[in-house]
Design a protein around this motif. Structure first.
Motif, short mmCIF file in Angstrom:
data_model
loop_
_atom_site.label_atom_id
_atom_site.label_comp_id
_atom_site.label_asym_id
_atom_site.label_seq_id
_atom_site.Cartn_x
_atom_site.Cartn_y
_atom_site.Cartn_z
N ASP A 39 -2.70 -0.21 -1.43
CA ASP A 39 -1.76 -1.08 -0.73
C ASP A 39 -0.73 -1.66 -1.70
OD1 ASP A 39 -3.03 -0.59 1.61
OD2 ASP A 39 -4.05 -2.52 1.76
N LYS A 44 2.20 -4.16 -0.82
CA LYS A 44 1.38 -5.15 -0.12
C LYS A 44 0.24 -5.60 -1.02
CE LYS A 44 0.10 -4.33 4.05
NZ LYS A 44 -0.56 -3.63 5.18
N GLU A 45 -0.11 -6.87 -0.92
CA GLU A 45 -1.25 -7.38 -1.67
C GLU A 45 -2.38 -7.69 -0.69
OE1 GLU A 45 -0.60 -10.50 -4.45
OE2 GLU A 45 1.09 -9.50 -5.43
N THR A 46 -3.29 -6.76 -0.54
CA THR A 46 -4.45 -6.96 0.33
C THR A 46 -5.72 -6.87 -0.51
OG1 THR A 46 -4.48 -4.59 0.86
CG2 THR A 46 -3.29 -6.03 2.35
N SER A 165 -8.35 -3.30 4.78
CA SER A 165 -7.75 -2.31 3.89
C SER A 165 -8.75 -1.22 3.56
CB SER A 165 -7.27 -2.98 2.59
OG SER A 165 -6.67 -2.03 1.75
#
Length: 202
Positions: A39, A44-46, A165
């Motif tokens: 991610d 994206k920071e998941t 995720s």
């Protein structure tokens, strides 16, 4: 000192504070997850469970899992550091005890939740203070947050934070395996046809 800025490696706040006050500084990690590298590559920071759930599985074996301990001398401290680091970064070779002094486990990931915003955040008196902070912080936009929170507080459960995720990664893995199986089957069929043709020509 929160988040990765607490790391005890150069270019992090924790490192400089520990150098300024040798032997007097400790940084403690509260149980969270590790950032999904897939991610992250897409901006994206998941989060994913730490070490793919290894720690969570260990704490599930303990009746009262709320506890705290030093990483040094603990098997958890000897685990490969995977909190927030790209595969090519040199800190990937470090252990958790190299990055944090201690660890606190409080509530399993599925018991956690996050809220963004709070009640009355944009009341006139409070917004006045927020506007003053906006003027002092370069790149900060209060209007952005007003748009994000126009429908109220954003709430997310731990299951969605840490495991959504991973489910996507599992789906990708299953698709890749299915494609590989199909390709192997086609290659086997082509080989079989060629061998059969060669035998019929003998």
């Amino acid at each position: 000192m929160n988040y990765r800025h607490a790391y005890l490696t150069p270019e992090n706040c924790g490192y400089y504070v520990s150098q300024a006050f040798p032997g007097k500084v400790a940084n403690v990690m509260i149980n969270t997850g590790s950032v999904s590298l897939i991610d992250l590559l897409f901006g994206k920071e998941t989060m994913l469970p730490t070490l793919h759930g290894k720690w969570d599985a260990a704490f599930k074996q303990v009746k009262d899992s709320d506890c705290a301990f030093d990483f040094d001398g603990s098997p958890f401290g000897d685990d490969e550091f995977d909190h927030f680091v790209m595969p090519w970064n040199h800190v990937r070779a470090l252990k958790y005890k190299d990055m944090f002094t201690g660890f606190i486990h409080y509530k399993a990931p599925e018991e956690q939740f996050t809220n963004i915003g709070y009640n009355h955040i944009f009341d006139p008196d409070n917004e006045k203070q927020l506007r003053a902070r906006e003027a002092a912080l370069k790149g900060y936009s209060l209007d952005y947050w007003k748009e994000q929170l126009k429908n109220g507080i954003t709430h997310q459960e731990g299951m969605d934070i840490y495991y959504s995720s991973g489910s996507i990664e599992n789906q990708i893995y299953i698709i890749v395996c299915a494609v590989a199986a199909i390709l192997i089957g086609l290659m086997g069929l082509i080989s079989y046809c060629r061998i059969s043709k060669m035998r019929s020509n003998i």
